[in-house]
Design a protein around this motif. Sequence first.
Motif, mmCIF file in Angstrom:
data_model
loop_
_atom_site.group_PDB
_atom_site.id
_atom_site.type_symbol
_atom_site.label_atom_id
_atom_site.label_comp_id
_atom_site.label_asym_id
_atom_site.label_seq_id
_atom_site.Cartn_x
_atom_site.Cartn_y
_atom_site.Cartn_z
ATOM 1 N N THR A 1 0.778 -1.102 0.088
ATOM 2 C CA THR A 1 0.023 -0.258 -0.006
ATOM 3 C C THR A 1 0.822 1.294 -0.155
ATOM 4 O O THR A 1 2.263 1.024 0.124
ATOM 5 C CB THR A 1 -1.022 0.118 1.238
ATOM 6 O OG1 THR A 1 -2.032 1.129 0.988
ATOM 7 C CG2 THR A 1 -0.185 0.276 2.511
ATOM 8 N N ASP A 2 0.187 2.269 -0.189
ATOM 9 C CA ASP A 2 0.903 3.741 -0.202
ATOM 10 C C ASP A 2 2.233 3.703 -1.391
ATOM 11 O O ASP A 2 3.288 4.203 -1.015
ATOM 12 C CB ASP A 2 1.605 3.870 1.166
ATOM 13 C CG ASP A 2 0.391 3.986 2.212
ATOM 14 O OD1 ASP A 2 -0.779 4.343 1.789
ATOM 15 O OD2 ASP A 2 0.702 3.992 3.326
ATOM 16 N N LEU A 3 2.085 2.998 -2.337
ATOM 17 C CA LEU A 3 2.761 3.100 -3.545
ATOM 18 C C LEU A 3 3.243 4.756 -3.991
ATOM 19 O O LEU A 3 2.310 5.293 -4.164
ATOM 20 C CB LEU A 3 2.560 2.345 -4.603
ATOM 21 C CG LEU A 3 3.443 2.340 -5.967
ATOM 22 C CD1 LEU A 3 4.823 1.709 -5.417
ATOM 23 C CD2 LEU A 3 2.937 1.682 -6.979
ATOM 24 N N ARG B 1 13.364 5.796 -12.158
ATOM 25 C CA ARG B 1 12.757 6.611 -11.297
ATOM 26 C C ARG B 1 12.785 5.443 -9.936
ATOM 27 O O ARG B 1 12.307 4.502 -10.029
ATOM 28 C CB ARG B 1 11.657 6.902 -11.248
ATOM 29 C CG ARG B 1 10.889 7.896 -10.365
ATOM 30 C CD ARG B 1 9.405 8.321 -10.675
ATOM 31 N NE ARG B 1 9.343 9.254 -11.955
ATOM 32 C CZ ARG B 1 9.745 10.383 -11.904
ATOM 33 N NH1 ARG B 1 10.064 11.241 -10.850
ATOM 34 N NH2 ARG B 1 9.630 11.142 -12.923
ATOM 35 N N GLU B 2 12.886 6.326 -8.664
ATOM 36 C CA GLU B 2 12.657 5.221 -7.302
ATOM 37 C C GLU B 2 11.141 5.280 -7.097
ATOM 38 O O GLU B 2 10.583 6.365 -6.979
ATOM 39 C CB GLU B 2 13.585 6.062 -6.125
ATOM 40 C CG GLU B 2 13.445 5.105 -5.135
ATOM 41 C CD GLU B 2 14.302 5.593 -3.915
ATOM 42 O OE1 GLU B 2 14.290 5.036 -2.724
ATOM 43 O OE2 GLU B 2 14.742 6.841 -4.008
ATOM 44 N N TYR B 3 10.648 4.099 -6.580
ATOM 45 C CA TYR B 3 9.483 3.932 -5.922
ATOM 46 C C TYR B 3 9.415 3.352 -4.742
ATOM 47 O O TYR B 3 10.465 2.563 -4.424
ATOM 48 C CB TYR B 3 8.436 2.918 -6.620
ATOM 49 C CG TYR B 3 8.104 3.756 -8.180
ATOM 50 C CD1 TYR B 3 6.773 4.388 -8.216
ATOM 51 C CD2 TYR B 3 8.886 3.989 -9.230
ATOM 52 C CE1 TYR B 3 6.516 4.833 -9.447
ATOM 53 C CE2 TYR B 3 8.379 4.695 -10.248
ATOM 54 C CZ TYR B 3 7.000 5.133 -10.421
ATOM 55 O OH TYR B 3 6.894 5.632 -11.677
ATOM 56 N N THR B 4 8.595 3.629 -3.563
ATOM 57 C CA THR B 4 8.479 2.994 -2.467
ATOM 58 C C THR B 4 7.022 2.499 -1.998
ATOM 59 O O THR B 4 6.078 3.282 -2.889
ATOM 60 C CB THR B 4 8.867 3.820 -1.160
ATOM 61 O OG1 THR B 4 8.129 5.080 -1.381
ATOM 62 C CG2 THR B 4 10.361 4.228 -1.591
ATOM 63 N N ALA B 5 6.721 1.743 -1.209
ATOM 64 C CA ALA B 5 5.577 1.196 -0.903
ATOM 65 C C ALA B 5 5.607 0.474 0.428
ATOM 66 O O ALA B 5 6.701 -0.030 0.996
ATOM 67 C CB ALA B 5 4.878 0.209 -1.775
ATOM 68 N N ARG B 6 4.509 0.532 1.208
ATOM 69 C CA ARG B 6 4.515 -0.183 2.417
ATOM 70 C C ARG B 6 3.712 -1.583 2.651
ATOM 71 O O ARG B 6 2.770 -1.576 1.897
ATOM 72 C CB ARG B 6 3.818 0.640 3.461
ATOM 73 C CG ARG B 6 3.873 0.444 4.991
ATOM 74 C CD ARG B 6 3.521 1.470 6.097
ATOM 75 N NE ARG B 6 2.237 1.881 5.709
ATOM 76 C CZ ARG B 6 1.121 1.447 6.387
ATOM 77 N NH1 ARG B 6 1.203 0.486 6.957
ATOM 78 N NH2 ARG B 6 -0.028 2.095 5.923
ATOM 79 N N ASP C 1 5.464 -1.332 9.482
ATOM 80 C CA ASP C 1 6.455 -0.289 8.800
ATOM 81 C C ASP C 1 7.490 -0.876 8.290
ATOM 82 O O ASP C 1 8.678 -0.939 8.247
ATOM 83 C CB ASP C 1 7.234 0.761 9.804
ATOM 84 C CG ASP C 1 7.649 1.991 8.945
ATOM 85 O OD1 ASP C 1 7.005 2.038 8.023
ATOM 86 O OD2 ASP C 1 7.914 2.764 9.866
ATOM 87 N N VAL C 2 7.224 -1.753 7.342
ATOM 88 C CA VAL C 2 8.098 -2.771 6.393
ATOM 89 C C VAL C 2 8.088 -1.872 4.740
ATOM 90 O O VAL C 2 7.014 -1.896 4.130
ATOM 91 C CB VAL C 2 7.816 -3.824 6.168
ATOM 92 C CG1 VAL C 2 8.927 -4.719 4.981
ATOM 93 C CG2 VAL C 2 8.031 -4.872 7.391
ATOM 94 N N ILE C 3 9.186 -1.279 4.364
ATOM 95 C CA ILE C 3 9.177 -0.534 3.335
ATOM 96 C C ILE C 3 9.926 -1.039 2.382
ATOM 97 O O ILE C 3 10.947 -1.400 2.488
ATOM 98 C CB ILE C 3 9.835 1.072 3.685
ATOM 99 C CG1 ILE C 3 9.255 1.536 4.763
ATOM 100 C CG2 ILE C 3 9.846 1.760 2.270
ATOM 101 C CD1 ILE C 3 7.693 1.918 4.445
ATOM 102 N N GLY C 4 9.500 -1.099 1.038
ATOM 103 C CA GLY C 4 9.888 -1.640 -0.077
ATOM 104 C C GLY C 4 10.498 -0.639 -1.255
ATOM 105 O O GLY C 4 9.817 0.493 -1.317
ATOM 106 N N HIS C 5 11.866 -0.815 -1.451
ATOM 107 C CA HIS C 5 12.188 0.176 -2.481
ATOM 108 C C HIS C 5 12.395 -0.661 -4.078
ATOM 109 O O HIS C 5 12.671 -1.538 -4.101
ATOM 110 C CB HIS C 5 13.570 0.774 -2.090
ATOM 111 C CG HIS C 5 13.466 1.421 -0.834
ATOM 112 N ND1 HIS C 5 13.706 2.763 -0.944
ATOM 113 C CD2 HIS C 5 13.436 1.210 0.533
ATOM 114 C CE1 HIS C 5 13.352 3.437 0.433
ATOM 115 N NE2 HIS C 5 13.273 2.291 1.106
ATOM 116 N N TRP C 6 11.979 0.289 -5.127
ATOM 117 C CA TRP C 6 12.139 -0.071 -6.351
ATOM 118 C C TRP C 6 12.693 0.778 -7.275
ATOM 119 O O TRP C 6 12.755 1.998 -7.057
ATOM 120 C CB TRP C 6 10.787 -0.300 -7.089
ATOM 121 C CG TRP C 6 10.149 -1.671 -6.610
ATOM 122 C CD1 TRP C 6 9.872 -2.867 -7.031
ATOM 123 C CD2 TRP C 6 9.245 -1.648 -5.250
ATOM 124 N NE1 TRP C 6 9.200 -3.571 -6.117
ATOM 125 C CE2 TRP C 6 8.731 -3.175 -5.130
ATOM 126 C CE3 TRP C 6 8.878 -0.462 -4.498
ATOM 127 C CZ2 TRP C 6 7.737 -3.246 -4.043
ATOM 128 C CZ3 TRP C 6 8.051 -0.966 -3.349
ATOM 129 C CH2 TRP C 6 7.486 -2.245 -3.245
#
Length: 267
Positions: free
Chosen positions: A120-122, A133-138, A177-182
């Motif tokens: 969620t919260d992409l 580009r960098e992306y994050t999501a929870r 609060d586990v954050i992924g980075h792309w």
Amino acid sequence: MAVKFSTSLSNDPLDPDVRDRIRKDWDIELRQHQKEVLERIDTQKRWRLEDNERINLREQWGTEVEKHDREVEDRLRRDEEHKSHMHEQWEREVEEHKKEVEELRRREEEERLRLNMFWTDLASHTCTTYATREYTARLVNVPSYYNRRVEACMATPVKIHGIEYMPKWCEDHGPNDVIGHWEVDQHEPDCASYWIRYKDFGCISPGSGQRRIEHYLEHLPSGADWKEFCATTPASFLGMHFMGSEFCFQNNGGTYGHWVFDDESCK
């Protein structure tokens, strides 16, 4: 008439004294000859003993060489058998480890699917490099007891521009609060800089055999690292293609790239 007798020794073989003298000389010669014969016999015996010793020594050496060769062959065979055994054991351990890793991954995937974790919260962020580009999501729906949150994060894809991507890295700040980075390098036109204002500076010096070309970097994303984009924005000219500029600098707020390459006309 008076008779004169000679005082010199007679050589008449019929003279008994002469015969005795001859016999004595013969005896002396015979004893000398016998002595020489005995000495030759002793010498021959000594030679035969030495020959026998040499033969025995050669046979002993041959036996020792054969024994040494057998020991070397046995040692090499044992070493080869040991290496083969160790290699087979290593292959079994590697295969077992692969099976364990695959089984662990399968169980984690089953657990992740059972828990129905999702993103969620992409959010999109700044451009990091050319066309990227960098992306994050929870990651949500993560139980508080679940202690493999980073593994679950790395194994959970997210869909961006209609394409699924696995995270490049993950941050674990707790169950919720586990954050992924792309880093997405497709369909990001706002991150695609390009070169304009081609300028040929000619040969860098007489006889150098090299030419210098300059380009101006256009469409540099706001807030982006100009050095990174200068070094990663592709360029093509004079039938050559480059993955980025060889030399970068800024002048009056603008970013420029320089290329130096071999040119026969500059020799």
